[in-house]
Each structure stands twice: as C-alpha cells, then as structure tokens.
Motif scaffolding. Structure first.
Motif, PDB file in Angstrom:
ATOM      1  N   ILE A 182     -48.677  82.556 109.659  1.00 28.73           N
ATOM      2  CA  ILE A 182     -49.522  81.198 109.165  1.00 28.73           C
ATOM      3  C   ILE A 182     -50.806  81.370 110.247  1.00 28.73           C
ATOM      4  O   ILE A 182     -50.493  81.964 111.549  1.00 28.73           O
ATOM      5  CB  ILE A 182     -48.805  80.154 109.497  1.00 28.73           C
ATOM      6  N   CYS A 183     -51.929  81.544 109.626  1.00 29.18           N
ATOM      7  CA  CYS A 183     -53.059  81.141 110.610  1.00 29.18           C
ATOM      8  C   CYS A 183     -53.514  79.816 110.792  1.00 29.18           C
ATOM      9  O   CYS A 183     -53.813  79.216 109.561  1.00 29.18           O
ATOM     10  CB  CYS A 183     -53.973  82.178 110.389  1.00 29.18           C
ATOM     11  N   LEU A 184     -54.057  79.444 111.849  1.00 28.56           N
ATOM     12  CA  LEU A 184     -54.221  78.051 112.250  1.00 28.56           C
ATOM     13  C   LEU A 184     -55.834  77.922 112.711  1.00 28.56           C
ATOM     14  O   LEU A 184     -55.864  78.284 113.818  1.00 28.56           O
ATOM     15  CB  LEU A 184     -53.385  77.136 113.029  1.00 28.56           C
ATOM     16  N   GLU A 185     -56.913  77.683 111.835  1.00 32.42           N
ATOM     17  CA  GLU A 185     -57.953  77.438 112.442  1.00 32.42           C
ATOM     18  C   GLU A 185     -58.185  76.190 113.310  1.00 32.42           C
ATOM     19  O   GLU A 185     -58.110  74.931 112.629  1.00 32.42           O
ATOM     20  CB  GLU A 185     -58.988  77.306 111.165  1.00 32.42           C
ATOM     21  N   GLU A 186     -58.318  76.135 114.609  1.00 29.36           N
ATOM     22  CA  GLU A 186     -58.515  75.073 115.473  1.00 29.36           C
ATOM     23  C   GLU A 186     -57.424  73.842 115.165  1.00 29.36           C
ATOM     24  O   GLU A 186     -57.900  72.986 114.857  1.00 29.36           O
ATOM     25  CB  GLU A 186     -59.908  74.357 115.319  1.00 29.36           C
ATOM     26  N   PRO A 187     -56.052  74.163 115.261  1.00 29.15           N
ATOM     27  CA  PRO A 187     -55.134  73.062 114.971  1.00 29.15           C
ATOM     28  C   PRO A 187     -55.437  71.862 115.987  1.00 29.15           C
ATOM     29  O   PRO A 187     -54.672  70.829 115.607  1.00 29.15           O
ATOM     30  CB  PRO A 187     -53.766  73.841 115.507  1.00 29.15           C
ATOM     31  N   ASP A 188     -56.220  72.129 116.913  1.00 29.04           N
ATOM     32  CA  ASP A 188     -56.428  70.875 117.871  1.00 29.04           C
ATOM     33  C   ASP A 188     -57.671  70.060 117.512  1.00 29.04           C
ATOM     34  O   ASP A 188     -57.901  68.954 118.020  1.00 29.04           O
ATOM     35  CB  ASP A 188     -56.780  71.329 119.404  1.00 29.04           C
ATOM     36  N   HIS A 189     -58.269  70.344 116.252  1.00 30.37           N
ATOM     37  CA  HIS A 189     -59.658  69.709 115.907  1.00 30.37           C
ATOM     38  C   HIS A 189     -59.119  68.270 115.447  1.00 30.37           C
ATOM     39  O   HIS A 189     -58.273  68.024 114.804  1.00 30.37           O
ATOM     40  CB  HIS A 189     -60.096  70.340 114.698  1.00 30.37           C
ATOM     41  N   GLY A 190     -59.922  67.404 116.072  1.00 27.14           N
ATOM     42  CA  GLY A 190     -59.806  65.895 115.764  1.00 27.14           C
ATOM     43  C   GLY A 190     -58.792  65.299 116.550  1.00 27.14           C
ATOM     44  O   GLY A 190     -58.409  64.004 116.182  1.00 27.14           O
ATOM     45  N   MET A 191     -57.958  66.038 117.421  1.00 30.48           N
ATOM     46  CA  MET A 191     -56.673  65.298 118.222  1.00 30.48           C
ATOM     47  C   MET A 191     -57.141  64.801 119.479  1.00 30.48           C
ATOM     48  O   MET A 191     -57.945  65.589 120.082  1.00 30.48           O
ATOM     49  CB  MET A 191     -55.858  66.625 118.063  1.00 30.48           C
ATOM     50  N   HIS A 192     -56.428  63.790 119.780  1.00 30.15           N
ATOM     51  CA  HIS A 192     -56.475  63.278 121.160  1.00 30.15           C
ATOM     52  C   HIS A 192     -55.914  64.373 122.221  1.00 30.15           C
ATOM     53  O   HIS A 192     -54.916  64.802 121.563  1.00 30.15           O
ATOM     54  CB  HIS A 192     -56.210  61.907 121.373  1.00 30.15           C
ATOM     55  N   PRO A 193     -56.604  64.595 123.309  1.00 33.00           N
ATOM     56  CA  PRO A 193     -55.650  65.542 124.282  1.00 33.00           C
ATOM     57  C   PRO A 193     -54.330  65.198 124.450  1.00 33.00           C
ATOM     58  O   PRO A 193     -53.534  66.228 124.659  1.00 33.00           O
ATOM     59  CB  PRO A 193     -56.778  65.495 125.489  1.00 33.00           C
ATOM     60  N   ARG A 194     -53.986  63.931 124.345  1.00 33.61           N
ATOM     61  CA  ARG A 194     -52.563  63.473 124.547  1.00 33.61           C
ATOM     62  C   ARG A 194     -51.709  64.036 123.652  1.00 33.61           C
ATOM     63  O   ARG A 194     -50.281  64.183 123.709  1.00 33.61           O
ATOM     64  CB  ARG A 194     -52.457  62.300 124.936  1.00 33.61           C
ATOM     65  N   LEU A 195     -52.287  64.700 122.450  1.00 32.84           N
ATOM     66  CA  LEU A 195     -51.408  65.003 121.211  1.00 32.84           C
ATOM     67  C   LEU A 195     -51.319  66.609 121.471  1.00 32.84           C
ATOM     68  O   LEU A 195     -50.292  67.200 120.623  1.00 32.84           O
ATOM     69  CB  LEU A 195     -52.082  64.564 119.996  1.00 32.84           C
ATOM     70  N   LEU A 196     -51.947  67.311 122.045  1.00 33.61           N
ATOM     71  CA  LEU A 196     -52.034  68.802 122.046  1.00 33.61           C
ATOM     72  C   LEU A 196     -50.678  69.445 122.208  1.00 33.61           C
ATOM     73  O   LEU A 196     -50.317  70.339 121.749  1.00 33.61           O
ATOM     74  CB  LEU A 196     -53.281  69.242 122.820  1.00 33.61           C
ATOM     75  N   ARG A 197     -50.058  68.690 123.536  1.00 34.48           N
ATOM     76  CA  ARG A 197     -48.635  69.342 123.802  1.00 34.48           C
ATOM     77  C   ARG A 197     -47.792  69.146 122.543  1.00 34.48           C
ATOM     78  O   ARG A 197     -46.881  70.203 122.323  1.00 34.48           O
ATOM     79  CB  ARG A 197     -48.004  68.464 124.928  1.00 34.48           C
ATOM     80  N   ASP A 198     -47.864  68.138 121.672  1.00 33.62           N
ATOM     81  CA  ASP A 198     -46.820  68.154 120.694  1.00 33.62           C
ATOM     82  C   ASP A 198     -47.280  68.962 119.496  1.00 33.62           C
ATOM     83  O   ASP A 198     -46.439  69.574 119.017  1.00 33.62           O
ATOM     84  CB  ASP A 198     -47.010  66.803 119.962  1.00 33.62           C
ATOM     85  N   VAL A 199     -48.715  69.295 119.360  1.00 34.57           N
ATOM     86  CA  VAL A 199     -49.201  70.342 118.445  1.00 34.57           C
ATOM     87  C   VAL A 199     -48.790  71.584 119.059  1.00 34.57           C
ATOM     88  O   VAL A 199     -48.023  72.363 118.057  1.00 34.57           O
ATOM     89  CB  VAL A 199     -50.704  70.276 118.583  1.00 34.57           C
ATOM     90  N   ARG A 200     -48.710  71.932 120.176  1.00 33.13           N
ATOM     91  CA  ARG A 200     -48.262  73.161 120.566  1.00 33.13           C
ATOM     92  C   ARG A 200     -46.543  73.444 120.302  1.00 33.13           C
ATOM     93  O   ARG A 200     -46.202  74.378 119.801  1.00 33.13           O
ATOM     94  CB  ARG A 200     -48.392  73.306 122.226  1.00 33.13           C
ATOM     95  N   ASP A 201     -46.195  72.279 120.575  1.00 35.37           N
ATOM     96  CA  ASP A 201     -44.479  72.404 120.331  1.00 35.37           C
ATOM     97  C   ASP A 201     -44.240  72.407 118.806  1.00 35.37           C
ATOM     98  O   ASP A 201     -43.150  73.278 118.549  1.00 35.37           O
ATOM     99  CB  ASP A 201     -43.942  71.123 120.870  1.00 35.37           C
ATOM    100  N   ALA A 202     -44.975  71.957 117.990  1.00 36.78           N
ATOM    101  CA  ALA A 202     -45.013  72.422 116.499  1.00 36.78           C
ATOM    102  C   ALA A 202     -45.166  73.569 116.358  1.00 36.78           C
ATOM    103  O   ALA A 202     -44.333  74.338 115.226  1.00 36.78           O
ATOM    104  CB  ALA A 202     -45.895  71.372 115.731  1.00 36.78           C
ATOM    105  N   ILE A 203     -46.264  74.285 116.689  1.00 43.36           N
ATOM    106  CA  ILE A 203     -46.515  75.502 116.571  1.00 43.36           C
ATOM    107  C   ILE A 203     -45.331  76.491 116.893  1.00 43.36           C
ATOM    108  O   ILE A 203     -44.787  77.528 116.315  1.00 43.36           O
ATOM    109  CB  ILE A 203     -47.633  76.099 117.316  1.00 43.36           C
ATOM    110  N   TYR A 204     -44.699  76.360 118.231  1.00 41.52           N
ATOM    111  CA  TYR A 204     -43.667  76.811 118.698  1.00 41.52           C
ATOM    112  C   TYR A 204     -42.185  76.730 117.899  1.00 41.52           C
ATOM    113  O   TYR A 204     -41.466  77.546 117.766  1.00 41.52           O
ATOM    114  CB  TYR A 204     -43.464  76.253 120.212  1.00 41.52           C
ATOM    115  N   ARG A 205     -42.231  75.484 117.155  1.00 36.48           N
ATOM    116  CA  ARG A 205     -41.240  75.299 116.367  1.00 36.48           C
ATOM    117  C   ARG A 205     -41.047  76.328 115.124  1.00 36.48           C
ATOM    118  O   ARG A 205     -40.186  76.824 114.682  1.00 36.48           O
ATOM    119  CB  ARG A 205     -41.089  73.971 115.868  1.00 36.48           C
ATOM    120  N   LEU A 206     -42.373  76.763 114.736  1.00 38.32           N
ATOM    121  CA  LEU A 206     -42.759  77.789 113.776  1.00 38.32           C
ATOM    122  C   LEU A 206     -42.301  79.256 114.343  1.00 38.32           C
ATOM    123  O   LEU A 206     -41.490  79.953 113.704  1.00 38.32           O
ATOM    124  CB  LEU A 206     -43.922  77.776 113.278  1.00 38.32           C
ATOM    125  N   ALA A 207     -42.763  79.455 115.484  1.00 40.98           N
ATOM    126  CA  ALA A 207     -42.540  80.858 116.124  1.00 40.98           C
ATOM    127  C   ALA A 207     -41.320  81.239 116.574  1.00 40.98           C
ATOM    128  O   ALA A 207     -40.874  82.292 116.522  1.00 40.98           O
ATOM    129  CB  ALA A 207     -43.911  81.084 117.226  1.00 40.98           C
TER     130      ALA A 207
END
Length: 332
Positions: free
Chosen positions: A227-252
């Motif tokens: 899976i390739c993700l173009e700017e998965p942080d786009h439109g996200m509040h900075p406080r959500l970015l750790r959760d986005v990272r963890d979702a990516i880690y769940r995949l990988a």
C-alpha cells in the motif's frame, strides 16, 4: 516484499535508487520524485499502459532506455525484475539468481496486482455506493460504505474494534452507522457521542473522513500486500498523527498488534514536520528525497553519520524543516 528499486530515466528519476523496508516514509519537496517513485511501481506492473514518451526523463533520447529495476526480498530474495521502455516498446525481464526466468512476467504481475496507491478525496469517501460482493476501497477512497458494510457482516469483531478506535481518535463520535439512500445502495454516517445524532458522511470534515478511511484499511482482515499512501496526514490535526502512525504500523507490523496475517509493505509520503517527528526513533524508516539539478537522490536517514549530532538538542521535524537534512525546496 521489495528491498529496493532502481529508476533509470523515469521522469525526474534519472538515475535513482531507493531502499525500502516494511514501512518507508518518503520526505521531500514538491517535484522531488516521491509520487513518481510510486507511479513507477504501477508502470512496472502495467508497462503497456505507460508509453515511453510519457515517462521518459526530459532531454533523454534514443538509444537510452527507461527502466524500473526491482530487487525483491523474502520470500523472493533471489529474484530481480526489470521493466524497460525504448523505441521498440516495453519489455519485462525477471532473473532468478543469475538465470533468466521464463515465468517472470506473470510473477511480476502477480506480485504487483494488488498494489494500491491511495490519494484520498473527501467527496469520494463520503459518496454512497451500490452494494457489490467483495468491494474494495478505491485509490481515491470511493467504496468505503461498501467495505465497511462487508466488514460489519463478515468480521463483526473487527468492525467493533474499529468503532472503539474511532471513538478514541475522534471522541465526538462513537459509532459508524449505515444509511440506504436508494435500493441496493449504502452510505455511511457517524453517531455523535452526545445525543446520539446521525451525521451524514457528506457533512463530516475532510480530516474525519480521511481518518475513517485509514482506520478501515488498518482493520481489514485481508489488506493488499503493498500500500502506498499519499500524505496520510493531509487534513489531520497534529494530535491525530500519532494515531495515524499506529494505524500504519498495524498494517506493516501485524505481529505487534496480535494480528495473524502477512505484513503489508507500506510507503507513505509527507510534508509535515509533525508527522516526521513521530519517527525519530526509527530513522531507518525515513528516506529523504533530495532534488538535484538533473536527478533525485534518495537517502535513508539512518545512513547519515552525523544524525546523532544533528538531533542532539532538536526535534527531527525541526531539523528537517531547517534544511540541514536536505529534502526541502531550494532557496529562491
């Protein structure tokens, strides 16, 4: 999985090589080849859909060829594929060890057939969809209601876990609801924690829709192998970015989350120093794309001998933003 990709005369990538792990975060300015590197993987899989004149580096003429050479990792560590283009058309060659492999083209197509490059769009995520068997999430996010509907029916425990995580990410909401705008169609809404109101997807913020799409990918029982993700942080509040990272880690890294499935190889791009900062402890996962006069150089952050010195008293995101690590727009 892919260990490395060598690009020759592919758009901005005149002579570039990028090394990949289970997860790789590509960082660099606009036009530095991050998206091009992802597109090259699709071109390697579907060479006939990419005419040579469309992808060749500007100024390159015959007999020079364009090529995308992929070194594969376990369980295919003895294989290397090369897709190339020239005046006579496209060619695909695969070597197994030092010997050409006659089944190489089908091997490459099979390996890359479920590669998906996500560039999410809020309107497409929110759109109602006709129900179809085994619906997949499209590259722009279209199909999410159908994917969630299938997840609820076929894997209810995963659907419930997704809702619990959604409520943690965005406490305003606590559950995904389904609507039937027309016969045979599904749309989604989110239920508010206070009052239990249903908020249609079309009325949700862009960041909320992106978060829901990324969460859904993380909780699928059978995600694509790459899976390739173009700017998965786009439109996200900075406080959500750790959760986005963890979702990516769940995949990988599914084994770290109690998942019993093969890992997904994930490549993501970002321009956010906040997102980059979350990977300070894993510099091997960060690749800086540096645009030169006529090429792009990809450098794994962990290969820098001066990294500890640079990060001694500063955040990784700040160091990158300052330009000391490279991968920023050229000064005017």
């Amino acid at each position: 999985m892919i260990e490395s990709i060598h690009f020759t005369n592919f758009k901005a990538l005149r002579d570039s090589k990028v090394e990949l792990g289970r997860f790789t975060l590509l960082v660099g300015p606009n036009g530095s080849g991050k998206s091009t590197a992802m597109q090259a993987l699709v071109a390697a899989r579907e060479p006939d859909n990419f005419p040579h004149e469309r992808i060749v580096t500007a100024g390159v003429t015959a007999p020079q060829r364009t090529s995308v050479r992929i070194a594969w990792g376990p369980p295919d560590h003895d294989r290397e594929s090369e897709t190339s283009w020239g005046s006579e058309g496209a060619q695909v060659k695969v070597h197994r060890g030092s010997e050409p492999w006659k089944n190489g083209k089908s091997f490459l197509q099979d390996k890359a057939r479920r590669l998906t490059i996500y560039s999410l769009q809020a309107q497409r995520i929110a759109a109602a969809v006709p129900l179809k068997k085994d619906m997949q999430l499209a590259e722009d996010g279209y199909g999410l209601p159908g994917v969630l509907d299938r997840l609820r029916d076929q894997h209810p425990e995963r659907f419930e876990a997704l809702n619990e995580e959604l409520a943690r990410w965005i406490p305003e909401f606590d559950y995904v609801l389904f609507e039937v705008p027309a016969t045979g169609q599904r749309a989604i809404a989110l239920r508010t924690r206070v009052g239990g109101h249903s908020i249609a997807a079309a009325d949700l913020s862009q960041g909320t829709l992106f978060a829901l799409a990324i969460l859904t990918l993380a909780y699928l029982p059978d995600p694509a192998p790459m899976i390739c993700l173009e700017e998965p942080d786009h439109g996200m509040h900075p406080r959500l970015l750790r959760d986005v990272r963890d979702a990516i880690y769940r995949l990988a890294y599914p084994e770290n989350f109690g998942e019993k499935r093969d890992p997904v190889q994930v490549i993501a791009t970002t321009h956010s120093p906040y997102m980059l900062d979350l990977f300070r402890d894993h510099p091997e996962e960060i690749v800086i794309a540096q645009k030169t006069e006529d090429n792009v150089v990809f450098e794994r952050l962990s290969d820098r001998a001066d990294l500890d010195e640079i990060l001694h008293d500063t955040h990784l995101g700040d160091a990158w933003y300052s330009g000391i690590l490279g991968g920023v727009p050229a000064e005017r």
